[in-house]
Design a protein around this motif. Structure first.
Motif, PDB file in Angstrom:
ATOM      1  N   GLY A  40      -5.795   9.830   8.486  1.00  0.00           N
ATOM      2  CA  GLY A  40      -5.782  10.821   7.443  1.00  0.00           C
ATOM      3  C   GLY A  40      -4.767  12.305   6.787  1.00  0.00           C
ATOM      4  N   ALA A  41      -4.958  12.914   7.986  1.00  0.00           N
ATOM      5  CA  ALA A  41      -4.141  13.951   8.385  1.00  0.00           C
ATOM      6  C   ALA A  41      -2.613  13.635   8.497  1.00  0.00           C
ATOM      7  CB  ALA A  41      -4.589  14.609   9.779  1.00  0.00           C
ATOM      8  N   LEU A  42      -2.309  12.254   8.623  1.00  0.00           N
ATOM      9  CA  LEU A  42      -0.236  12.394   8.430  1.00  0.00           C
ATOM     10  C   LEU A  42      -0.829  11.731   7.140  1.00  0.00           C
ATOM     11  CD1 LEU A  42       1.729  11.248  10.142  1.00  0.00           C
ATOM     12  CD2 LEU A  42       0.844   8.530  10.185  1.00  0.00           C
ATOM     13  N   ILE A  43      -1.658  10.431   6.069  1.00  0.00           N
ATOM     14  CA  ILE A  43      -1.686  10.922   4.705  1.00  0.00           C
ATOM     15  C   ILE A  43      -1.565  11.905   4.262  1.00  0.00           C
ATOM     16  CG2 ILE A  43      -2.905   9.820   3.209  1.00  0.00           C
ATOM     17  CD1 ILE A  43      -4.042   8.246   4.795  1.00  0.00           C
ATOM     18  N   VAL A  44      -2.268  12.647   4.438  1.00  0.00           N
ATOM     19  CA  VAL A  44      -2.371  14.597   3.500  1.00  0.00           C
ATOM     20  C   VAL A  44      -0.493  15.153   3.710  1.00  0.00           C
ATOM     21  CG1 VAL A  44      -3.097  16.826   3.897  1.00  0.00           C
ATOM     22  CG2 VAL A  44      -4.583  14.748   3.743  1.00  0.00           C
ATOM     23  N   VAL A  45       0.000  14.693   5.233  1.00  0.00           N
ATOM     24  CA  VAL A  45       0.733  15.753   5.565  1.00  0.00           C
ATOM     25  C   VAL A  45       2.007  14.795   4.953  1.00  0.00           C
ATOM     26  CG1 VAL A  45       2.610  15.905   7.281  1.00  0.00           C
ATOM     27  CG2 VAL A  45      -0.002  16.616   7.751  1.00  0.00           C
ATOM     28  N   ALA A  46       1.982  13.336   4.544  1.00  0.00           N
ATOM     29  CA  ALA A  46       2.689  13.107   3.767  1.00  0.00           C
ATOM     30  C   ALA A  46       3.010  12.700   2.216  1.00  0.00           C
ATOM     31  CB  ALA A  46       3.035  11.353   4.276  1.00  0.00           C
ATOM     32  N   GLN A  47       2.297  12.995   1.912  1.00  0.00           N
ATOM     33  CA  GLN A  47       1.768  13.474   0.565  1.00  0.00           C
ATOM     34  C   GLN A  47       2.275  14.883  -0.136  1.00  0.00           C
ATOM     35  OE1 GLN A  47      -1.895  13.226  -0.549  1.00  0.00           O
ATOM     36  NE2 GLN A  47      -1.979  11.072  -0.932  1.00  0.00           N
ATOM     37  N   SER A  48       2.064  15.418   1.066  1.00  0.00           N
ATOM     38  CA  SER A  48       2.815  16.927   0.137  1.00  0.00           C
ATOM     39  C   SER A  48       4.253  17.438   1.784  1.00  0.00           C
ATOM     40  CB  SER A  48       1.770  17.818   0.620  1.00  0.00           C
ATOM     41  OG  SER A  48       1.478  17.624   1.755  1.00  0.00           O
ATOM     42  N   SER A  49       5.599  16.901   1.994  1.00  0.00           N
ATOM     43  CA  SER A  49       6.367  17.045   2.396  1.00  0.00           C
ATOM     44  C   SER A  49       7.375  16.019   2.231  1.00  0.00           C
ATOM     45  CB  SER A  49       6.320  17.330   4.194  1.00  0.00           C
ATOM     46  OG  SER A  49       5.835  15.801   4.698  1.00  0.00           O
ATOM     47  N   SER A  50       8.564  16.833   2.458  1.00  0.00           N
ATOM     48  CA  SER A  50       9.949  15.849   2.338  1.00  0.00           C
ATOM     49  C   SER A  50       9.987  14.739   3.467  1.00  0.00           C
ATOM     50  CB  SER A  50      11.453  17.240   2.859  1.00  0.00           C
ATOM     51  OG  SER A  50      11.331  17.653   3.786  1.00  0.00           O
ATOM     52  N   LEU A  51       9.038  14.756   4.000  1.00  0.00           N
ATOM     53  CA  LEU A  51       9.334  13.633   5.200  1.00  0.00           C
ATOM     54  C   LEU A  51       8.426  12.075   4.887  1.00  0.00           C
ATOM     55  CD1 LEU A  51       7.786  15.968   8.617  1.00  0.00           C
ATOM     56  CD2 LEU A  51      11.222  14.842   7.772  1.00  0.00           C
ATOM     57  N   ALA A  52       7.835  12.039   3.480  1.00  0.00           N
ATOM     58  CA  ALA A  52       7.058  11.086   2.963  1.00  0.00           C
ATOM     59  C   ALA A  52       7.297   9.813   3.469  1.00  0.00           C
ATOM     60  CB  ALA A  52       6.616  11.296   1.464  1.00  0.00           C
ATOM     61  N   PRO A  53       9.240  10.008   2.765  1.00  0.00           N
ATOM     62  CA  PRO A  53       9.957   8.540   2.535  1.00  0.00           C
ATOM     63  C   PRO A  53       9.976   7.614   4.385  1.00  0.00           C
ATOM     64  CG  PRO A  53      11.459  10.325   1.222  1.00  0.00           C
ATOM     65  CD  PRO A  53       9.680  10.802   2.119  1.00  0.00           C
ATOM     66  N   PHE A  54      10.006   9.135   5.005  1.00  0.00           N
ATOM     67  CA  PHE A  54      10.270   8.551   6.521  1.00  0.00           C
ATOM     68  C   PHE A  54       8.642   8.239   6.884  1.00  0.00           C
ATOM     69  CE2 PHE A  54      13.827  11.960   5.668  1.00  0.00           C
ATOM     70  CZ  PHE A  54      14.770  11.024   5.971  1.00  0.00           C
ATOM     71  N   ILE A  55       7.819   8.889   6.120  1.00  0.00           N
ATOM     72  CA  ILE A  55       7.052   7.901   7.518  1.00  0.00           C
ATOM     73  C   ILE A  55       6.272   6.669   6.728  1.00  0.00           C
ATOM     74  CG2 ILE A  55       3.934   8.802   7.452  1.00  0.00           C
ATOM     75  CD1 ILE A  55       5.063  11.473   7.472  1.00  0.00           C
ATOM     76  N   TYR A  56       6.819   6.693   5.348  1.00  0.00           N
ATOM     77  CA  TYR A  56       6.111   5.372   4.761  1.00  0.00           C
ATOM     78  C   TYR A  56       6.750   4.072   5.167  1.00  0.00           C
ATOM     79  CZ  TYR A  56       3.523   8.465   1.088  1.00  0.00           C
ATOM     80  OH  TYR A  56       2.149   9.001   1.164  1.00  0.00           O
ATOM     81  N   THR A  57       7.687   4.732   5.103  1.00  0.00           N
ATOM     82  CA  THR A  57       8.538   3.220   6.983  1.00  0.00           C
ATOM     83  C   THR A  57       8.097   2.975   7.705  1.00  0.00           C
ATOM     84  OG1 THR A  57       9.761   4.620   7.632  1.00  0.00           O
ATOM     85  CG2 THR A  57      11.349   3.824   5.625  1.00  0.00           C
ATOM     86  N   MET A  58       6.517   3.527   7.972  1.00  0.00           N
ATOM     87  CA  MET A  58       6.709   2.882   9.699  1.00  0.00           C
ATOM     88  C   MET A  58       5.637   2.534   9.178  1.00  0.00           C
ATOM     89  SD  MET A  58       5.346   6.579  11.994  1.00  0.00           S
ATOM     90  CE  MET A  58       3.995   7.262  10.847  1.00  0.00           C
ATOM     91  N   PHE A  59       4.440   2.071   7.665  1.00  0.00           N
ATOM     92  CA  PHE A  59       3.708   1.276   7.477  1.00  0.00           C
ATOM     93  C   PHE A  59       4.480  -0.005   6.995  1.00  0.00           C
ATOM     94  CE2 PHE A  59       1.570   5.490   7.910  1.00  0.00           C
ATOM     95  CZ  PHE A  59       0.843   5.074   8.744  1.00  0.00           C
TER      96      PHE A  59
END
Length: 59
Positions: A40-59
């Motif tokens: 849940g914390a990863l999802i919250v951080v992913a929504q509000s940062s510029s790292l979102a495209p990199f985090i979404y590639t993990m899933f």
């Protein structure tokens, strides 16, 4: 041991949850809850940062 009791009393909701686990011998639930919390914390951080495209590639 006194430190753990004091910490549990100061964290109201989490303290009650830990007290419940200890009283009812449900310690096996802690890894499940920790994983859910971190996801849940990863999802919250992913929504509000510029790292979102990199985090979404993990899933």
């Amino acid at each position: 041991m006194k430190f753990v009791r004091t910490t549990v009393r100061n964290m109201q909701t989490a303290g009650e949850l830990l007290h419940f686990f200890g009283r009812n011998k449900r310690w096996w639930l802690l890894p499940i809850l920790l994983t859910l919390f971190l996801l849940g914390a990863l999802i919250v951080v992913a929504q509000s940062s510029s790292l979102a495209p990199f985090i979404y590639t993990m899933f």
